[in-house]
Design a protein around this motif. Structure first.
Motif, PDB file in Angstrom:
ATOM      1  N   GLU A 134     -23.565 -20.609 -42.482  1.00  0.00           N
ATOM      2  CA  GLU A 134     -23.856 -21.485 -43.622  1.00  0.00           C
ATOM      3  C   GLU A 134     -23.328 -20.894 -44.934  1.00  0.00           C
ATOM      4  O   GLU A 134     -23.290 -21.588 -45.959  1.00  0.00           O
ATOM      5  CB  GLU A 134     -25.361 -21.762 -43.716  1.00  0.00           C
ATOM      6  N   LEU A 135     -22.925 -19.638 -44.907  1.00  0.00           N
ATOM      7  CA  LEU A 135     -22.289 -18.997 -46.062  1.00  0.00           C
ATOM      8  C   LEU A 135     -20.764 -18.966 -45.927  1.00  0.00           C
ATOM      9  O   LEU A 135     -20.075 -18.483 -46.819  1.00  0.00           O
ATOM     10  CB  LEU A 135     -22.810 -17.574 -46.229  1.00  0.00           C
ATOM     11  N   GLY A 136     -20.257 -19.442 -44.792  1.00  0.00           N
ATOM     12  CA  GLY A 136     -18.825 -19.385 -44.534  1.00  0.00           C
ATOM     13  C   GLY A 136     -18.342 -17.996 -44.162  1.00  0.00           C
ATOM     14  O   GLY A 136     -17.159 -17.673 -44.341  1.00  0.00           O
ATOM     15  N   LEU A 137     -19.232 -17.165 -43.601  1.00  0.00           N
ATOM     16  CA  LEU A 137     -18.824 -15.793 -43.285  1.00  0.00           C
ATOM     17  C   LEU A 137     -17.721 -15.785 -42.230  1.00  0.00           C
ATOM     18  O   LEU A 137     -17.830 -16.443 -41.200  1.00  0.00           O
ATOM     19  CB  LEU A 137     -20.015 -14.989 -42.765  1.00  0.00           C
ATOM     20  N   PRO A 138     -16.680 -15.001 -42.463  1.00  0.00           N
ATOM     21  CA  PRO A 138     -15.633 -14.812 -41.451  1.00  0.00           C
ATOM     22  C   PRO A 138     -15.995 -13.645 -40.539  1.00  0.00           C
ATOM     23  O   PRO A 138     -16.948 -12.894 -40.790  1.00  0.00           O
ATOM     24  CB  PRO A 138     -14.407 -14.473 -42.287  1.00  0.00           C
ATOM     25  N   GLU A 139     -15.230 -13.475 -39.486  1.00  0.00           N
ATOM     26  CA  GLU A 139     -15.325 -12.277 -38.660  1.00  0.00           C
ATOM     27  C   GLU A 139     -14.920 -11.069 -39.511  1.00  0.00           C
ATOM     28  O   GLU A 139     -13.955 -11.122 -40.279  1.00  0.00           O
ATOM     29  CB  GLU A 139     -14.384 -12.403 -37.462  1.00  0.00           C
ATOM     30  N   PRO A 141     -24.483  -7.209 -40.812  1.00  0.00           N
ATOM     31  CA  PRO A 141     -25.610  -7.740 -41.590  1.00  0.00           C
ATOM     32  C   PRO A 141     -25.165  -8.698 -42.689  1.00  0.00           C
ATOM     33  O   PRO A 141     -24.200  -8.434 -43.415  1.00  0.00           O
ATOM     34  CB  PRO A 141     -26.254  -6.475 -42.162  1.00  0.00           C
ATOM     35  N   ILE A 142     -25.892  -9.804 -42.822  1.00  0.00           N
ATOM     36  CA  ILE A 142     -25.478 -10.883 -43.715  1.00  0.00           C
ATOM     37  C   ILE A 142     -25.920 -10.607 -45.159  1.00  0.00           C
ATOM     38  O   ILE A 142     -26.879  -9.876 -45.402  1.00  0.00           O
ATOM     39  CB  ILE A 142     -25.985 -12.249 -43.227  1.00  0.00           C
ATOM     40  N   PRO A 143     -25.213 -11.201 -46.132  1.00  0.00           N
ATOM     41  CA  PRO A 143     -25.512 -10.942 -47.550  1.00  0.00           C
ATOM     42  C   PRO A 143     -26.468 -11.977 -48.148  1.00  0.00           C
ATOM     43  O   PRO A 143     -26.301 -13.178 -47.957  1.00  0.00           O
ATOM     44  CB  PRO A 143     -24.133 -11.044 -48.203  1.00  0.00           C
ATOM     45  N   PRO A 178     -21.032  -1.519 -41.214  1.00  0.00           N
ATOM     46  CA  PRO A 178     -20.614  -1.603 -42.626  1.00  0.00           C
ATOM     47  C   PRO A 178     -20.292  -3.024 -43.051  1.00  0.00           C
ATOM     48  O   PRO A 178     -19.642  -3.781 -42.334  1.00  0.00           O
ATOM     49  CB  PRO A 178     -19.372  -0.704 -42.675  1.00  0.00           C
ATOM     50  N   GLN A 179     -20.767  -3.376 -44.251  1.00  0.00           N
ATOM     51  CA  GLN A 179     -20.512  -4.699 -44.814  1.00  0.00           C
ATOM     52  C   GLN A 179     -19.271  -4.644 -45.703  1.00  0.00           C
ATOM     53  O   GLN A 179     -19.106  -3.713 -46.483  1.00  0.00           O
ATOM     54  CB  GLN A 179     -21.722  -5.152 -45.639  1.00  0.00           C
ATOM     55  N   PRO A 180     -18.412  -5.636 -45.631  1.00  0.00           N
ATOM     56  CA  PRO A 180     -17.193  -5.613 -46.462  1.00  0.00           C
ATOM     57  C   PRO A 180     -17.502  -5.958 -47.917  1.00  0.00           C
ATOM     58  O   PRO A 180     -18.498  -6.625 -48.227  1.00  0.00           O
ATOM     59  CB  PRO A 180     -16.313  -6.686 -45.812  1.00  0.00           C
ATOM     60  N   VAL A 181     -16.638  -5.533 -48.817  1.00  0.00           N
ATOM     61  CA  VAL A 181     -16.852  -5.812 -50.238  1.00  0.00           C
ATOM     62  C   VAL A 181     -16.815  -7.318 -50.521  1.00  0.00           C
ATOM     63  O   VAL A 181     -17.427  -7.787 -51.483  1.00  0.00           O
ATOM     64  CB  VAL A 181     -15.808  -5.079 -51.101  1.00  0.00           C
ATOM     65  N   GLN A 182     -16.123  -8.075 -49.677  1.00  0.00           N
ATOM     66  CA  GLN A 182     -16.039  -9.529 -49.884  1.00  0.00           C
ATOM     67  C   GLN A 182     -17.392 -10.218 -49.742  1.00  0.00           C
ATOM     68  O   GLN A 182     -17.561 -11.358 -50.180  1.00  0.00           O
ATOM     69  CB  GLN A 182     -15.047 -10.154 -48.887  1.00  0.00           C
ATOM     70  N   TRP A 183     -18.364  -9.532 -49.135  1.00  0.00           N
ATOM     71  CA  TRP A 183     -19.690 -10.133 -48.951  1.00  0.00           C
ATOM     72  C   TRP A 183     -20.315 -10.525 -50.297  1.00  0.00           C
ATOM     73  O   TRP A 183     -21.122 -11.436 -50.359  1.00  0.00           O
ATOM     74  CB  TRP A 183     -20.601  -9.156 -48.207  1.00  0.00           C
TER      75      TRP A 183
END
Length: 559
Positions: free
Chosen positions: A404-409, A439-441, A460-465
């Motif tokens: 629902e946030l449009g998260l990519p792989e 983990p989701i932002p 690790p979460q990417p900076v794009q989150w």
């Protein structure tokens, strides 16, 4: 735009307000370790879920499916269960579970728990007893122990390969120190398969079902539902080289979809029917055809089965029309709804999968060295359009946390941070599923993007989150979160899940149909097309001059 279906060709599913909620529900999958972390240890937990249930109520979902939270060594992120009737301390306590369930119900959200019946952890008390027992004992009969082949039993009983790579058999050392029997594990060696021809196994799972039903859960998602029964004699098998890991594109697999598994679910159906409130069973069953999958939801078996053939269909108008039509036909023939799905914890997120530029079999995953990496802007555009198309279809639908946030792989996970058994079992040849489990932002400028207060995260979460955090998207009327919220509200108010589908003829590169007074058009071609008549109430992308851009789905209200 004209109808191409005569009256007797319309697809319809019966519904009754307040009854059989699962026929039209939108169910949101929570992967507990990656949803929300209340205690700050870097792994999500049940109190974290409880805190965010009001957010899911605001989103507009009807139910939540909770991936495994039971006691486990976590060799496969909880899908290796050591005790089926407790909560792993990693996630909390039974009291935390009861609080979460009560909060969900207070928010108007039902709760489905994940059940793993194909295999246990090797730390389960039964398997530890089997290791200590002799061949042909009652303890070993609960699992699939077999003598090896070869002059001294030094070869495995057959040639089966593990879903995670490598052989599917491991040899044990007997009490006297000599090499002994082999046990089957279709997944990791720490996940021995039960022998479901054993009545003791069947009785134990009836007990487990009742334990959670007595606590008030609304149903079960059944892991590897197609794997419980193995073909008599355990014959050798050579899977297709380019096949998916769970067998959905292969026929006559001796460990998937055997006829005897249906007897198990008829039994479970009777157990679930003892309880009020339309408790539901949903099958994770990867099968070669929709026709075969529909057999799992006959009236005396399960209530739902994930439509994986729909999930695996490419971004092609003709293919999508075909899979939707066949799904509605096959499921209606057994009196069941189709259960649509685009993403989950085992597949590449559809915001990336729909823009891959090379083949990527299920279970392979994508990483820094994968061929055909996705084009991000194309993936998000198609993902939004695909979701808008799916949520207009009659039947039930599953959403995966973060879509629902449009998260990519997440592709660029360092090798030393990866945790999926597939990565290790294939010696890095397949990346596996870590990329969809990050983990989701929640909050853009918070530690770990609001996943917790400490900044720790098990992957690790990417900076794009930061740009995709929930607080950022909630403030943007054009965000993916806002689109999902609008679609779910309109779907519920118009009861689209219990509606019917009438195909409309709009050209070869378009999927168009009518559900009630809603006209739905998805442009899957490479040129803009005319918008459908009526008042536009939702769109996956901005329209321009009465035209629907490529990779865009629009909902229009007609009289």
């Amino acid at each position: 735009m004209t109808s191409t279906a005569p009256a007797d060709a319309l697809f319809a599913l019966p519904t009754a307000p307040g009854a059989q909620w699962w026929r039209s529900a939108v169910i949101y999958q929570i992967y507990p370790r990656s949803f929300a972390d209340a205690n700050g240890d870097g792994i999500g937990d049940l109190p974290g879920i409880t805190q965010h249930l009001p957010d899911l109520a605001d989103l507009g979902v009807d139910a939540v499916w909770l991936s495994p939270f039971m006691t486990s060594p976590q060799k496969d992120a909880g899908y290796d269960v050591a005790d089926y009737c407790t909560v792993d301390p990693l996630f909390g306590t039974l009291a935390d579970f009861d609080d979460m369930l009560a909060t969900a119900h207070a928010c108007g959200i039902r709760l489905i728990v994940d059940l793993v019946p194909n295999h246990s952890s090797d730390q389960h008390v039964w398997f530890q007893a089997a290791l200590a027992a002799a061949p042909d004992s009652r303890e070993r009969a609960r699992y699939l122990f077999r003598d090896g082949r070869g002059a001294h039993g030094e070869l495995p009983p057959n040639n089966w390969e593990s879903v995670f790579g490598g052989g599917a058999w491991t040899r044990v050392q007997e009490a006297d120190g000599t090499p002994g029997q082999w046990y089957l594990h279709l997944f990791d060696p720490s996940q021995p398969d039960f022998d479901w021809t054993n009545e003791e196994v069947r009785a134990e799972f009836r007990r487990i079902l009742r334990f959670w039903l007595d606590r008030g859960v609304d149903g079960f998602r059944v892991d590897v539902a197609h794997g419980l029964i193995k073909k008599a004699g355990l014959p050798d098998y050579h899977p297709p080289a380019d096949g998916g890991s769970m067998g959905g594109d292969a026929v006559d697999v001796p460990y998937w979809g055997q006829p005897g598994v249906h007897d198990v679910y008829r039994d479970w159906h009777d157990v679930v029917a003892e309880y009020p409130g339309d408790r539901a069973l949903c099958a994770e069953a990867w099968l070669p055809t929709i026709e075969q999958t529909a057999l799992w939801v006959r009236p005396d078996e399960m209530h739902q089965a994930f439509n994986f053939e729909y999930l695996e269909t490419g971004w092609d108008a003709a293919d999508l029309r075909a899979v939707i039509a066949e799904s509605l036909r096959a499921y209606a023939a057994v009196g069941a709804p189709s259960t649509w799905v685009l993403s989950n914890h085992d597949v590449v997120r559809h915001a990336s999968r729909l823009a891959l530029t090379a083949e990527n079999p299920q279970g392979t995953g994508i990483g820094p060295n994968s061929p055909g990496k996705p084009i991000p802007e194309v993936g998000l555009r198609r993902a939004r359009a695909a979701t808008a198309l799916m949520l207009a279809l009659p039947g039930s639908a599953y959403l995966y946390q973060g879509e629902e946030l449009g998260l990519p792989e997440v592709i660029d996970i360092p090798d030393d941070a990866r945790q999926d058994p597939t990565w290790f079992r294939t010696h890095g040849e397949r990346y596996g599923r870590d990329g969809c489990r990050v983990p989701i932002p929640w909050v853009a400028d918070a530690p770990a993007y609001g996943f917790n207060d400490t900044g720790a995260a098990w992957l690790p979460q990417p900076v794009q989150w930061a740009d995709l955090a929930r607080d950022v998207e909630a403030a943007d009327a054009a965000s993916t979160l806002s689109m999902y919220t609008t679609l779910l509200r309109e779907r519920r108010e118009r009861r689209l899940g219990g509606g019917s589908l009438e195909w409309l003829d709009s050209g070869p590169d378009v999927v168009a149909f009518r559900n009630g007074n809603l006209t739905v058009l998805a442009n899957i071609g490479d040129q803009p097309v005319a918008a459908p008549p009526g008042r536009v109430i939702a769109s996956s992308g901005a329209l321009a001059g009465g035209l629907v851009p490529v990779d865009t789905t629009v909902w229009a209200e007609t009289d």
